[in-house]
Design a protein around this motif. Structure first.
Motif, PDB file in Angstrom:
ATOM      1  N   VAL A  39       0.796  -1.230   0.000  1.00  0.00           N
ATOM      2  CA  VAL A  39       0.000   0.000   0.000  1.00  0.00           C
ATOM      3  C   VAL A  39       0.832   1.286   0.000  1.00  0.00           C
ATOM      4  O   VAL A  39       0.360   2.336  -0.435  1.00  0.00           O
ATOM      5  CB  VAL A  39      -0.980   0.039   1.209  1.00  0.00           C
TER       6      VAL A  39
ATOM      7  N   ILE B 245       0.460   4.629   6.978  1.00  0.00           N
ATOM      8  CA  ILE B 245      -0.405   3.609   7.598  1.00  0.00           C
ATOM      9  C   ILE B 245      -0.459   3.895   9.097  1.00  0.00           C
ATOM     10  O   ILE B 245       0.584   4.097   9.736  1.00  0.00           O
ATOM     11  CB  ILE B 245       0.144   2.169   7.411  1.00  0.00           C
TER      12      ILE B 245
ATOM     13  N   PRO C  85     -13.682   6.564   7.615  1.00  0.00           N
ATOM     14  CA  PRO C  85     -13.270   5.466   6.744  1.00  0.00           C
ATOM     15  C   PRO C  85     -13.865   5.528   5.344  1.00  0.00           C
ATOM     16  O   PRO C  85     -14.988   5.974   5.156  1.00  0.00           O
ATOM     17  CB  PRO C  85     -13.790   4.224   7.480  1.00  0.00           C
TER      18      PRO C  85
ATOM     19  N   ASP D  78     -13.117  -0.435   2.701  1.00  0.00           N
ATOM     20  CA  ASP D  78     -12.720  -1.183   3.894  1.00  0.00           C
ATOM     21  C   ASP D  78     -12.781  -2.675   3.575  1.00  0.00           C
ATOM     22  O   ASP D  78     -13.843  -3.204   3.258  1.00  0.00           O
ATOM     23  CB  ASP D  78     -13.716  -0.828   5.014  1.00  0.00           C
TER      24      ASP D  78
ATOM     25  N   LEU E 176      -7.595  -3.593   6.001  1.00  0.00           N
ATOM     26  CA  LEU E 176      -7.112  -2.273   5.559  1.00  0.00           C
ATOM     27  C   LEU E 176      -8.295  -1.350   5.280  1.00  0.00           C
ATOM     28  O   LEU E 176      -9.238  -1.737   4.586  1.00  0.00           O
ATOM     29  CB  LEU E 176      -6.313  -2.422   4.280  1.00  0.00           C
ATOM     30  N   VAL E 177      -8.209  -0.149   5.829  1.00  0.00           N
ATOM     31  CA  VAL E 177      -9.282   0.826   5.647  1.00  0.00           C
ATOM     32  C   VAL E 177      -8.684   2.064   5.011  1.00  0.00           C
ATOM     33  O   VAL E 177      -7.707   2.618   5.524  1.00  0.00           O
ATOM     34  CB  VAL E 177      -9.863   1.254   7.020  1.00  0.00           C
ATOM     35  N   GLN E 178      -9.266   2.468   3.911  1.00  0.00           N
ATOM     36  CA  GLN E 178      -8.805   3.704   3.287  1.00  0.00           C
ATOM     37  C   GLN E 178      -9.233   4.883   4.174  1.00  0.00           C
ATOM     38  O   GLN E 178     -10.381   4.916   4.639  1.00  0.00           O
ATOM     39  CB  GLN E 178      -9.468   3.795   1.924  1.00  0.00           C
TER      40      GLN E 178
ATOM     41  N   PRO F  90      -1.243   7.494  -0.680  1.00  0.00           N
ATOM     42  CA  PRO F  90      -2.119   6.521  -0.015  1.00  0.00           C
ATOM     43  C   PRO F  90      -2.092   6.699   1.499  1.00  0.00           C
ATOM     44  O   PRO F  90      -1.054   7.010   2.087  1.00  0.00           O
ATOM     45  CB  PRO F  90      -1.500   5.182  -0.411  1.00  0.00           C
TER      46      PRO F  90
ATOM     47  N   HIS G 154      -3.826   4.705   4.900  1.00  0.00           N
ATOM     48  CA  HIS G 154      -4.668   3.591   5.354  1.00  0.00           C
ATOM     49  C   HIS G 154      -4.654   3.435   6.871  1.00  0.00           C
ATOM     50  O   HIS G 154      -3.636   3.705   7.523  1.00  0.00           O
ATOM     51  CB  HIS G 154      -4.184   2.265   4.746  1.00  0.00           C
TER      52      HIS G 154
ATOM     53  N   TYR H 248      -4.942   0.386   9.623  1.00  0.00           N
ATOM     54  CA  TYR H 248      -4.701  -1.060   9.586  1.00  0.00           C
ATOM     55  C   TYR H 248      -5.230  -1.684  10.875  1.00  0.00           C
ATOM     56  O   TYR H 248      -4.740  -1.360  11.970  1.00  0.00           O
ATOM     57  CB  TYR H 248      -3.195  -1.334   9.442  1.00  0.00           C
TER      58      TYR H 248
END
Ligand code: UTP
Length: 288
Positions: free
Chosen positions: A153, A157, A176, A179, A183-185, A243, A245, A247
């Motif tokens: 990713v 994070i 969020p 999902d 892993l959640v964006q 990115p 995320h 976690y």
């Protein structure tokens, strides 16, 4: 792709929730069973392959430096008394010379400020941050789980877990996006929102992998919640730039900055131990 080689351990806080224990002793040196919180964090980082350990310390924190150094007098005494097992356990987790760096946060202006103090030691590469008072009991160390997923990713994070809605004002809370359960964006982040203003109950826990771009925002030294320079406030502008995320780690987290969380950690870690588990179980039964 750059590897995550460096970790920051911010240990400059005052630990006011643990006074008087923390009057002359750093909160991070409080032991869970027989090991200081900071040692659990350092062992977790090393198990994740971290090579450079950067401590951001403060007033009255010199015992942390002593803890990660040789104690010639003690080692000598153990040696002359033939206590070889104790001597070996003292030495086995000492970081090699040159792997540890200390910088001092001259005033406890907040977690964001503590991380900013390490900017030149980190340089222009991704890095980890571990908060020792978030203690995590897991099969695979939490930071290792995050570093394992990092090549997939990249970017930023943060460790995340669901918390009771009533507790959102204690945490940074994620807004969020996509999902997959692990892993959640991250679409947004709010520091310590009231329960009715929180975008979710998914909270940021004290393990981060961050891009050095965060220092550009920390440079502004803007005060946030509680009048402190918050790390969360400098993470927000990174969302959408690269990115980002959350976690959901495997494991149980204990808030050791809080008295009940710390007490629970003592029980859980004692029960886990092969040498103490059965006796600890008997003690727990007596009080239930
Ligand atoms: P906390 O929010 O738990 O603050 O910090 P604290 O001062 O340690 O404790 P209380 O709330 O007064 O009881 C989370 C982490 O950030 C570090 C702390 O050492 C802890 O590991 N921190 C906090 C700093 O390094 N510098 C700061 O200015 C604030």
């Amino acid at each position: 792709m750059a590897r995550v080689r460096k970790a920051i351990f911010p240990v400059g806080g005052l630990g006011t929730r643990f006074l008087p224990a923390t009057k002359a002793m750093p909160k991070e040196m409080l032991p869970v069973v027989d090991k200081p919180l900071i040692q659990y964090a350092v062992e977790e980082a090393r198990a994740a392959g971290i090579e450079q350990l950067i401590f951001v310390t403060g007033r009255d924190k010199t015992t942390i430096e002593d803890h990660f150094d040789h104690s010639f007098e003690l080692e000598n005494t153990l040696e002359t008394r033939g206590k070889t097992a104790e001597l070996a356990t003292l030495r086995e987790w000492l970081p090699p010379p040159g792997d540890v760096a200390y910088t001092r946060q001259q005033a406890p202006l907040g977690l964001g400020h503590a991380v900013w103090c390490a900017r030149d030691l980190v340089g222009n590469e991704p890095f980890a941050v571990l908060l020792a008072d978030d203690l995590i009991l897991s099969k695979t160390p939490c930071l290792k789980q995050m570093i394992d997923i990092y090549p997939e990713v990249r970017g930023n994070i943060v460790a995340a877990m669901e918390v009771p809605k009533a507790h959102t004002s204690r945490y940074g809370i994620l807004s969020p996006g996509r999902d997959d359960g692990r892993l959640v964006q991250v679409r947004g982040l709010v520091e310590k929102p009231k329960p009715d203003e929180a975008p979710s109950n998914l909270a940021v826990i004290g393990r981060y992998i961050l891009e050095p771009a965060v220092f550009d925002h920390l440079d502004k030294k803007k005060k946030g919640a509680g009048g402190e320079i918050q790390l969360t406030d400098s993470l927000i502008p990174l969302i959408g730039q690269s990115p980002f995320h959350g976690y959901r780690f495997e494991g149980q987290r204990f808030d050791c900055g809080d008295k009940i969380g710390f007490f629970e950690a003592q029980i859980a870690f004692a029960l886990e131990r092969a040498d103490l588990g059965p006796a600890a179980r008997e003690v727990v039964k007596r009080y239930s």
